[in-house]
Motif scaffolding. Structure first.
Motif, PDB file in Angstrom:
ATOM      1  N   GLY A  49       0.814  -1.205   0.000  1.00 29.05           N
ATOM      2  CA  GLY A  49       0.000   0.000   0.000  1.00 29.05           C
ATOM      3  C   GLY A  49       0.849   1.258   0.000  1.00 29.05           C
ATOM      4  N   THR A  82      -4.569   0.808   0.480  1.00 27.40           N
ATOM      5  CA  THR A  82      -4.050  -0.544   0.302  1.00 27.40           C
ATOM      6  C   THR A  82      -3.661  -0.805  -1.145  1.00 27.40           C
ATOM      7  OG1 THR A  82      -6.265  -1.436  -0.060  1.00 27.40           O
ATOM      8  CG2 THR A  82      -5.420  -1.519   2.176  1.00 27.40           C
ATOM      9  N   ARG A  87      -5.233  -6.164  -1.052  1.00 26.98           N
ATOM     10  CA  ARG A  87      -6.694  -6.232  -1.182  1.00 26.98           C
ATOM     11  C   ARG A  87      -7.144  -7.599  -1.669  1.00 26.98           C
ATOM     12  NH1 ARG A  87      -6.656  -1.204  -3.236  1.00 26.98           N
ATOM     13  NH2 ARG A  87      -6.567  -1.986  -5.361  1.00 26.98           N
TER      14      ARG A  87
END
Length: 94
Positions: A49, A82, A87
């Protein structure tokens, strides 16, 4: 997971490294992220991220207890977005 657990995990996975060295490395990484954000820079960790700083403008707020109007000053707040890999793993896709 807290910082000490992270340090322990890295130490366990890398028995050739001393715990104090791992602790120094982890602390240095976190300090560099904090310093970069304090300068207003964006920190991107591919797959994990990106950390950045967002500016919130000054506004008029309200005290919830009294209902009185209150001036809220401009402020800078940390923001984390993120990465796609993170994810996907959280959603069971990878």
């Amino acid at each position: 997971m807290i910082r000490s657990e992270l340090i322990q995990k890295i130490s366990d996975d890398n028995p050739h490294l001393f715990r104090r060295d791992v602790e120094r490395i982890v602390n240095t990484v976190f300090e560099e992220i904090i310093d970069a954000m304090a300068r207003g820079d964006r920190v991107e960790l591919r797959g994990f991220g990106a950390f950045s700083v967002k500016k919130r403008d000054a506004r008029t707020g309200r005290n919830p207890r009294t209902g009185e109007s209150v001036d809220v000053e401009e402020k800078h707040v940390p923001f984390f977005k993120t990465g796609k890999l993170l994810r996907d793993r959280l959603n069971g896709e990878a």
